[in-house]
Design a protein around this motif. Structure first.
Motif, PDB file in Angstrom:
ATOM      1  N   VAL A 181       0.832  -1.204   0.000  1.00 56.09           N
ATOM      2  CA  VAL A 181       0.000   0.000   0.000  1.00 56.09           C
ATOM      3  C   VAL A 181       0.868   1.257   0.000  1.00 56.09           C
ATOM      4  CG1 VAL A 181      -1.800   1.279   1.211  1.00 56.09           C
ATOM      5  CG2 VAL A 181      -1.893  -1.205   1.142  1.00 56.09           C
ATOM      6  N   THR A 182       2.001   1.209   0.702  1.00 52.53           N
ATOM      7  CA  THR A 182       2.922   2.342   0.691  1.00 52.53           C
ATOM      8  C   THR A 182       3.443   2.591  -0.724  1.00 52.53           C
ATOM      9  OG1 THR A 182       3.598   1.888   2.973  1.00 52.53           O
ATOM     10  CG2 THR A 182       5.046   3.295   1.671  1.00 52.53           C
ATOM     11  N   GLN A 183       3.747   1.512  -1.432  1.00 53.05           N
ATOM     12  CA  GLN A 183       4.185   1.640  -2.824  1.00 53.05           C
ATOM     13  C   GLN A 183       3.065   2.201  -3.694  1.00 53.05           C
ATOM     14  OE1 GLN A 183       5.510  -2.329  -3.772  1.00 53.05           O
ATOM     15  NE2 GLN A 183       7.474  -2.091  -2.731  1.00 53.05           N
ATOM     16  N   LEU A 184       1.837   1.830  -3.383  1.00 56.91           N
ATOM     17  CA  LEU A 184       0.681   2.362  -4.113  1.00 56.91           C
ATOM     18  C   LEU A 184       0.564   3.879  -3.917  1.00 56.91           C
ATOM     19  CD1 LEU A 184      -2.008   2.040  -5.701  1.00 56.91           C
ATOM     20  CD2 LEU A 184      -3.117   1.570  -3.495  1.00 56.91           C
ATOM     21  N   VAL A 185       0.776   4.330  -2.692  1.00 58.06           N
ATOM     22  CA  VAL A 185       0.710   5.765  -2.400  1.00 58.06           C
ATOM     23  C   VAL A 185       1.733   6.527  -3.250  1.00 58.06           C
ATOM     24  CG1 VAL A 185       1.144   7.526  -0.643  1.00 58.06           C
ATOM     25  CG2 VAL A 185      -0.177   5.485  -0.055  1.00 58.06           C
ATOM     26  N   VAL A 186       2.965   5.995  -3.316  1.00 55.09           N
ATOM     27  CA  VAL A 186       4.026   6.639  -4.094  1.00 55.09           C
ATOM     28  C   VAL A 186       3.660   6.673  -5.575  1.00 55.09           C
ATOM     29  CG1 VAL A 186       6.441   6.472  -4.806  1.00 55.09           C
ATOM     30  CG2 VAL A 186       5.804   6.000  -2.434  1.00 55.09           C
ATOM     31  N   MET A 187       3.123   5.563  -6.093  1.00 58.83           N
ATOM     32  CA  MET A 187       2.754   5.483  -7.502  1.00 58.83           C
ATOM     33  C   MET A 187       1.633   6.462  -7.845  1.00 58.83           C
ATOM     34  SD  MET A 187       0.263   4.127  -9.746  1.00 58.83           S
ATOM     35  CE  MET A 187      -0.485   2.671  -8.999  1.00 58.83           C
ATOM     36  N   LEU A 188       0.634   6.546  -6.979  1.00 58.17           N
ATOM     37  CA  LEU A 188      -0.482   7.458  -7.217  1.00 58.17           C
ATOM     38  C   LEU A 188      -0.017   8.907  -7.204  1.00 58.17           C
ATOM     39  CD1 LEU A 188      -3.268   5.788  -5.025  1.00 58.17           C
ATOM     40  CD2 LEU A 188      -3.080   5.748  -7.514  1.00 58.17           C
ATOM     41  N   GLN A 189       0.874   9.213  -6.273  1.00 66.02           N
ATOM     42  CA  GLN A 189       1.401  10.579  -6.194  1.00 66.02           C
ATOM     43  C   GLN A 189       2.174  10.936  -7.458  1.00 66.02           C
ATOM     44  OE1 GLN A 189       3.877  11.261  -2.769  1.00 66.02           O
ATOM     45  NE2 GLN A 189       4.155  13.435  -3.192  1.00 66.02           N
ATOM     46  N   ALA A 190       2.996   9.997  -7.922  1.00 63.78           N
ATOM     47  CA  ALA A 190       3.782  10.241  -9.138  1.00 63.78           C
ATOM     48  C   ALA A 190       2.889  10.387 -10.364  1.00 63.78           C
ATOM     49  CB  ALA A 190       4.780   9.101  -9.338  1.00 63.78           C
ATOM     50  N   SER A 191       1.718   9.761 -10.322  1.00 64.77           N
ATOM     51  CA  SER A 191       0.791   9.807 -11.458  1.00 64.77           C
ATOM     52  C   SER A 191      -0.197  10.953 -11.355  1.00 64.77           C
ATOM     53  CB  SER A 191       0.021   8.479 -11.561  1.00 64.77           C
ATOM     54  OG  SER A 191       0.906   7.383 -11.676  1.00 64.77           O
ATOM     55  N   GLY A 192      -0.101  11.736 -10.281  1.00 70.66           N
ATOM     56  CA  GLY A 192      -1.003  12.855 -10.112  1.00 70.66           C
ATOM     57  C   GLY A 192      -2.415  12.459  -9.739  1.00 70.66           C
ATOM     58  N   ILE A 193      -2.571  11.281  -9.138  1.00 76.19           N
ATOM     59  CA  ILE A 193      -3.891  10.797  -8.733  1.00 76.19           C
ATOM     60  C   ILE A 193      -4.059  11.035  -7.232  1.00 76.19           C
ATOM     61  CG2 ILE A 193      -5.411   8.791  -8.592  1.00 76.19           C
ATOM     62  CD1 ILE A 193      -3.753   7.566 -10.902  1.00 76.19           C
ATOM     63  N   SER A 194      -5.115  11.710  -6.835  1.00 78.86           N
ATOM     64  CA  SER A 194      -5.333  12.031  -5.428  1.00 78.86           C
ATOM     65  C   SER A 194      -6.291  11.037  -4.786  1.00 78.86           C
ATOM     66  CB  SER A 194      -5.895  13.442  -5.284  1.00 78.86           C
ATOM     67  OG  SER A 194      -7.238  13.493  -5.748  1.00 78.86           O
ATOM     68  N   ALA A 195      -6.323  11.070  -3.461  1.00 76.75           N
ATOM     69  CA  ALA A 195      -7.243  10.200  -2.725  1.00 76.75           C
ATOM     70  C   ALA A 195      -8.690  10.509  -3.077  1.00 76.75           C
ATOM     71  CB  ALA A 195      -7.014  10.364  -1.224  1.00 76.75           C
ATOM     72  N   ASP A 196      -8.985  11.791  -3.350  1.00 76.83           N
ATOM     73  CA  ASP A 196     -10.348  12.177  -3.706  1.00 76.83           C
ATOM     74  C   ASP A 196     -10.791  11.548  -5.024  1.00 76.83           C
ATOM     75  OD1 ASP A 196     -10.628  13.763  -1.437  1.00 76.83           O
ATOM     76  OD2 ASP A 196      -9.748  15.505  -2.422  1.00 76.83           O
ATOM     77  N   ASP A 197      -9.811  11.296  -5.915  1.00 75.13           N
ATOM     78  CA  ASP A 197     -10.137  10.653  -7.196  1.00 75.13           C
ATOM     79  C   ASP A 197     -10.561   9.196  -7.001  1.00 75.13           C
ATOM     80  OD1 ASP A 197      -9.453  12.972  -8.593  1.00 75.13           O
ATOM     81  OD2 ASP A 197      -7.337  12.393  -8.707  1.00 75.13           O
ATOM     82  N   LEU A 198     -10.006   8.567  -5.957  1.00 77.02           N
ATOM     83  CA  LEU A 198     -10.266   7.148  -5.728  1.00 77.02           C
ATOM     84  C   LEU A 198     -11.529   6.916  -4.906  1.00 77.02           C
ATOM     85  CD1 LEU A 198      -6.678   5.835  -4.862  1.00 77.02           C
ATOM     86  CD2 LEU A 198      -7.832   5.804  -7.065  1.00 77.02           C
ATOM     87  N   PHE A 199     -11.729   7.732  -3.881  1.00 75.69           N
ATOM     88  CA  PHE A 199     -12.785   7.520  -2.893  1.00 75.69           C
ATOM     89  C   PHE A 199     -12.750   6.075  -2.401  1.00 75.69           C
ATOM     90  CE2 PHE A 199     -17.226   6.809  -1.463  1.00 75.69           C
ATOM     91  CZ  PHE A 199     -17.209   7.716  -0.412  1.00 75.69           C
ATOM     92  N   LEU A 200     -11.644   5.738  -1.738  1.00 76.51           N
ATOM     93  CA  LEU A 200     -11.431   4.397  -1.187  1.00 76.51           C
ATOM     94  C   LEU A 200     -11.736   4.437   0.314  1.00 76.51           C
ATOM     95  CD1 LEU A 200     -10.317   1.478  -1.375  1.00 76.51           C
ATOM     96  CD2 LEU A 200      -8.021   2.449  -1.063  1.00 76.51           C
ATOM     97  N   PRO A 201     -12.855   3.857   0.753  1.00 76.74           N
ATOM     98  CA  PRO A 201     -13.251   3.988   2.163  1.00 76.74           C
ATOM     99  C   PRO A 201     -12.413   3.186   3.154  1.00 76.74           C
ATOM    100  CG  PRO A 201     -15.130   3.461   0.748  1.00 76.74           C
ATOM    101  CD  PRO A 201     -13.886   3.202  -0.038  1.00 76.74           C
ATOM    102  N   LYS A 202     -11.966   1.959   2.775  1.00 79.18           N
ATOM    103  CA  LYS A 202     -11.337   1.092   3.774  1.00 79.18           C
ATOM    104  C   LYS A 202     -10.172   0.300   3.181  1.00 79.18           C
ATOM    105  CE  LYS A 202     -13.668  -0.963   7.010  1.00 79.18           C
ATOM    106  NZ  LYS A 202     -14.585  -1.837   7.801  1.00 79.18           N
TER     107      LYS A 202
END
Length: 336
Positions: A181-202
């Motif tokens: 999941v930590t690697q996922l956070v880094v990848m999303l940040q590098a891709s310009g994807i925010s948490a609001d774009d995902l709306f992942l509750p849990k």
């Protein structure tokens, strides 16, 4: 919701009777089939009749990670390879090879079903599985979810595939581990994807400990409630200890794993609640590779008051409730 009320709300008397029945059977099986435990037990003058009560478990010697590291998988295996259904390498710090029979996988899937129901997963939930397909724990999650009729998205560990799936398909619950999941956070940040774009509750993370320093980092970055499932690589499965559905600590799946709590640096059993000690586990239903009285190194504190979720399975406090107590206990035993 409770997946198996018969077990998860069983009276203490009935649970103890079930545990003793399974423990006797496990002892006979190990003495007859496990080269490792036959030598270990007979060296202590023990035999298949040595267990007549749950208290007799304390007659058995403790098993350490050093012993597991120092033996071969075949010394622990109780069956020929033709009877083995799955083989997997589990763990990060000290990986172990685990082998499973059909019976082993059946009880692991049953445990994982209880976990998912406790986490609010149901037929209308979409669950993403992040990680290697070779991870036996993720396979158990997948089979449990599919048996429940839950939609499963196999994210794998290829970053392009993950990004495509996670942005195209809405995910209600992500199951993985803190490293992935930590690697996922880094990848999303590098891709310009925010948490609001995902709306992942849990997010549910399967870990070798009940506490991880990345827990709050992930929770903040992805804006998702993050919970931990305890698994011991030596025991070979996830969901041995799972979060209470009401947020009141953790429950132990004690019909499959008998828990003991020992004082640090000793083999003295802690019988009173609200006292921190080391968790020791004994597998009660393992067929391929039974393990007895394994010192997990995990600090836990038992709670005896009634749980608001309605489960009667042993309850453990959240690690945040005894932070600092562990260090003091270690200092006291070492004489610092």
């Amino acid at each position: 919701m409770i997946a198996n009320p018969t077990i998860e709300q069983m009276s203490r008397e009935d649970m103890s009777a079930l545990q003793l029945k399974k423990l006797k059977k496990q002892m006979h099986w190990a003495m007859e089939k496990s080269a490792f435990y036959y030598k270990k037990f007979t060296g202590q003058g023990l035999n298949g009749q040595s267990i007549q009560s749950l208290e007799d478990l304390q007659k058995l010697p403790l098993t350490t990670s050093e012993e597991i590291d120092g033996t071969t998988v075949y010394n622990l295996l109780t069956l020929p390879l033709s009877a083995v259904l799955r083989i997997s390498r589990i763990g990060f710090s000290k990986p172990v090879i685990k082998m499973y029979t059909n019976g082993d996988l059946a009880y692991q899937i049953e445990m994982m079903t209880r976990v998912m129901v406790a986490q609010g997963v149901h037929g209308a939930t979409v669950v993403g599985l992040l990680g290697e397909a070779s991870d036996s724990r993720l396979m158990d999650v997948q089979y449990a979810l599919e048996n429940m009729g839950v939609t499963v998205i196999l994210l794998g560990n290829n970053q392009e595939s993950i990004k495509d799936l996670i942005t195209t398909c809405h995910i209600d619950v992500l199951v993985s581990d803190f490293k992935q999941v930590t690697q996922l956070v880094v990848m999303l940040q590098a891709s310009g994807i925010s948490a609001d774009d995902l709306f992942l509750p849990k997010i549910i993370c399967m870990e070798e400990g009940l506490q991880n320093p990345n827990h709050y980092y992930i929770q903040q970055r992805l804006k998702a409630k993050t919970t931990t499932l305890y698994n011991s690589p030596v025991m070979g499965c996830g969901g041995i200890i799972f979060p209470c559905s009401e947020g009141s600590g953790y429950h132990v799946q004690e019909d499959y794993f008998y828990p003991e709590i020992l004082e640090y640096g000793t083999d003295k059993l802690i019988t009173e609640p609200h006292k921190v000690g080391e968790l020791v586990l004994t597998a009660l239903a393992a067929e391929a590779m039974p393990i007895f009285r394994y010192r997990t190194g995990q600090a836990v504190m038992r709670l005896d008051d009634e749980c608001p979720c309605g489960r009667t399975l042993m309850r453990l406090a959240s690690p945040t409730e005894y932070a600092g107590v562990v260090w003091q206990a270690v200092q006291d035993k070492s004489g610092v």
